[in-house]
Design a protein around this motif. Sequence first.
Motif, mmCIF file in Angstrom:
data_model
loop_
_atom_site.group_PDB
_atom_site.id
_atom_site.type_symbol
_atom_site.label_atom_id
_atom_site.label_comp_id
_atom_site.label_asym_id
_atom_site.label_seq_id
_atom_site.Cartn_x
_atom_site.Cartn_y
_atom_site.Cartn_z
ATOM 1 N N ARG A 295 0.810 -1.222 0.000
ATOM 2 C CA ARG A 295 0.000 0.000 0.000
ATOM 3 C C ARG A 295 0.849 1.282 0.000
ATOM 4 N NH1 ARG A 295 -5.318 -0.282 1.788
ATOM 5 N NH2 ARG A 295 -6.106 -2.397 1.938
ATOM 6 N N THR A 296 2.095 1.153 -0.427
ATOM 7 C CA THR A 296 2.970 2.323 -0.471
ATOM 8 C C THR A 296 3.490 2.482 -1.897
ATOM 9 O OG1 THR A 296 3.668 1.756 1.761
ATOM 10 C CG2 THR A 296 4.983 3.405 0.600
ATOM 11 N N PHE A 297 3.317 3.686 -2.422
ATOM 12 C CA PHE A 297 3.823 3.938 -3.772
ATOM 13 C C PHE A 297 5.337 4.029 -3.736
ATOM 14 C CE2 PHE A 297 -0.525 5.464 -4.105
ATOM 15 C CZ PHE A 297 -0.905 4.952 -5.335
ATOM 16 N N GLY A 298 5.978 3.339 -4.661
ATOM 17 C CA GLY A 298 7.430 3.405 -4.741
ATOM 18 C C GLY A 298 7.896 4.785 -5.180
ATOM 19 N N ARG A 299 9.170 5.045 -4.912
ATOM 20 C CA ARG A 299 9.758 6.332 -5.250
ATOM 21 C C ARG A 299 9.813 6.504 -6.771
ATOM 22 N NH1 ARG A 299 14.728 8.982 -5.320
ATOM 23 N NH2 ARG A 299 15.777 7.094 -6.051
ATOM 24 N N LEU B 23 6.827 6.435 -15.824
ATOM 25 C CA LEU B 23 6.629 7.138 -14.561
ATOM 26 C C LEU B 23 7.945 7.381 -13.832
ATOM 27 C CD1 LEU B 23 3.416 5.358 -13.287
ATOM 28 C CD2 LEU B 23 3.619 7.750 -13.913
ATOM 29 N N GLY B 24 9.026 6.833 -14.367
ATOM 30 C CA GLY B 24 10.315 6.977 -13.690
ATOM 31 C C GLY B 24 10.342 6.258 -12.356
ATOM 32 N N LEU B 25 9.660 5.115 -12.265
ATOM 33 C CA LEU B 25 9.607 4.356 -11.011
ATOM 34 C C LEU B 25 10.982 3.767 -10.710
ATOM 35 C CD1 LEU B 25 7.693 3.344 -8.813
ATOM 36 C CD2 LEU B 25 7.263 1.323 -10.225
ATOM 37 N N ASP B 26 11.418 3.948 -9.466
ATOM 38 C CA ASP B 26 12.721 3.442 -9.056
ATOM 39 C C ASP B 26 12.539 2.059 -8.434
ATOM 40 O OD1 ASP B 26 15.154 2.895 -8.046
ATOM 41 O OD2 ASP B 26 15.279 4.648 -6.718
ATOM 42 N N ARG B 27 12.820 1.013 -9.215
ATOM 43 C CA ARG B 27 12.585 -0.353 -8.734
ATOM 44 C C ARG B 27 13.541 -0.756 -7.622
ATOM 45 N NH1 ARG B 27 7.659 -2.809 -9.800
ATOM 46 N NH2 ARG B 27 6.971 -2.117 -11.834
ATOM 47 N N ASP B 28 14.582 0.073 -7.359
ATOM 48 C CA ASP B 28 15.495 -0.246 -6.257
ATOM 49 C C ASP B 28 14.902 0.138 -4.912
ATOM 50 O OD1 ASP B 28 17.316 -1.206 -8.064
ATOM 51 O OD2 ASP B 28 18.284 0.760 -8.327
ATOM 52 N N ASP B 29 13.883 0.992 -4.943
ATOM 53 C CA ASP B 29 13.215 1.380 -3.701
ATOM 54 C C ASP B 29 12.387 0.182 -3.213
ATOM 55 O OD1 ASP B 29 11.844 2.552 -1.663
ATOM 56 O OD2 ASP B 29 10.515 3.740 -2.951
ATOM 57 N N PRO B 30 12.573 -0.251 -1.954
ATOM 58 C CA PRO B 30 11.829 -1.427 -1.464
ATOM 59 C C PRO B 30 10.310 -1.270 -1.646
ATOM 60 C CG PRO B 30 13.433 -0.700 0.169
ATOM 61 C CD PRO B 30 13.496 0.295 -0.954
ATOM 62 N N ALA B 31 9.796 -0.053 -1.488
ATOM 63 C CA ALA B 31 8.349 0.157 -1.625
ATOM 64 C C ALA B 31 7.880 -0.038 -3.067
ATOM 65 C CB ALA B 31 7.978 1.553 -1.143
ATOM 66 N N LYS C 170 8.976 -2.445 -5.095
ATOM 67 C CA LYS C 170 9.130 -3.838 -5.535
ATOM 68 C C LYS C 170 7.814 -4.455 -6.013
ATOM 69 C CE LYS C 170 13.583 -4.900 -4.391
ATOM 70 N NZ LYS C 170 14.174 -3.785 -5.163
ATOM 71 N N ASP C 171 6.732 -4.164 -5.272
ATOM 72 C CA ASP C 171 5.455 -4.794 -5.620
ATOM 73 C C ASP C 171 4.523 -3.840 -6.372
ATOM 74 O OD1 ASP C 171 4.979 -3.050 -3.608
ATOM 75 O OD2 ASP C 171 3.848 -4.440 -2.340
ATOM 76 N N ALA D 249 2.127 -7.935 -10.551
ATOM 77 C CA ALA D 249 3.202 -7.624 -9.613
ATOM 78 C C ALA D 249 4.349 -8.623 -9.790
ATOM 79 C CB ALA D 249 2.677 -7.647 -8.177
ATOM 80 N N ALA D 250 4.008 -9.905 -9.959
ATOM 81 C CA ALA D 250 5.041 -10.923 -10.140
ATOM 82 C C ALA D 250 5.802 -10.678 -11.446
ATOM 83 C CB ALA D 250 4.402 -12.308 -10.157
ATOM 84 N N GLU D 251 5.055 -10.313 -12.502
ATOM 85 C CA GLU D 251 5.678 -10.043 -13.801
ATOM 86 C C GLU D 251 6.641 -8.868 -13.754
ATOM 87 O OE1 GLU D 251 2.109 -11.077 -16.908
ATOM 88 O OE2 GLU D 251 2.969 -9.067 -16.927
ATOM 89 N N GLN D 252 6.185 -7.816 -13.060
ATOM 90 C CA GLN D 252 6.942 -6.563 -13.138
ATOM 91 C C GLN D 252 7.996 -6.443 -12.030
ATOM 92 O OE1 GLN D 252 4.299 -3.174 -13.364
ATOM 93 N NE2 GLN D 252 3.161 -4.032 -15.081
#
Length: 267
Positions: free
Chosen positions: A122-126, A139-147, A149-150, A255-258
């Motif tokens: 329930r937390t948007f990633g950075r 969106l420039g989503l930073d997949r290294d941010d733990p939030a 990941k999903d 979520a599993a795919e991405q």
Amino acid sequence: MTEWLGLPPLAAAHGAQIDNLIGWIHVFMFILFVGWSAFFLFAIVRFRKARNPVADYKGVTSHRSTYMEIGVAVVEAVLLMGFAIPLWAARDNLPPAEHEALVVQVTGEQFAWNIHYPGADRTFGRTDIAKLDLQSNPLGLDRDDPAAKDDVTMVNQMYLPVNRPIIVRLRSKDVIHSFGVPEFRVKQDSVPGFTIPIWFTPNVTTADMRTRKGNPEFQYEIACAQLCGLGHARMRGVVTVQTAEEFQKWLDERAAEQAGDASDPFR
Ligand SMILES: [Cu+2]
């Protein structure tokens, strides 16, 4: 009750109130139209040149027209204070609690809708402008941010569970767009620099609406409702309303795919 208005079929819990208001406005405006038209015709006949060759410098002395004006003002005040303001207050000031709603971020850009789900945490990633890539990571989503990941991101494809309040946080990357889904009776501009929340509860699944309309192709459509540039007309998204189980399954699969990838929304 408001079928005579010919509005698109209703698919959101609050929509009946909106339709009611639209219906009453039409009724009151029709009464005003008849009243003013009658007065207009009366004035044309009563003050015709043949009957009034010389101007009357005294004019009307009765107060009847004043009372009629007051009547019109009262009707308008009732519309505003009895219907419009309470409805607006209920829509605007009483959003559902975030823990019982699904929060989705929707970011408009020329010319697409980016849909961002926060996932199970329930937390948007950075997001980071340095990571932004129009093709692979709009969106420039930073997949290294733990939030992050999903998190799930989509382009022009919005999936929603039925009968659960949805809070859409509207944003824009460039110009003013407008998020409008006629069946949900929502329409709100997205403005660069702002995050504007709107909420609604879809109460008819896409499958049910297809059966109801006898149209197996039916789709809820996000139409951009502000002229936002040359590609405005093709700025369309599709909303698929599913049962809670179907939606959860869909979200888990995405979520599993991405997870952990470069957040390619087209995968
Ligand atoms: Cu647009």
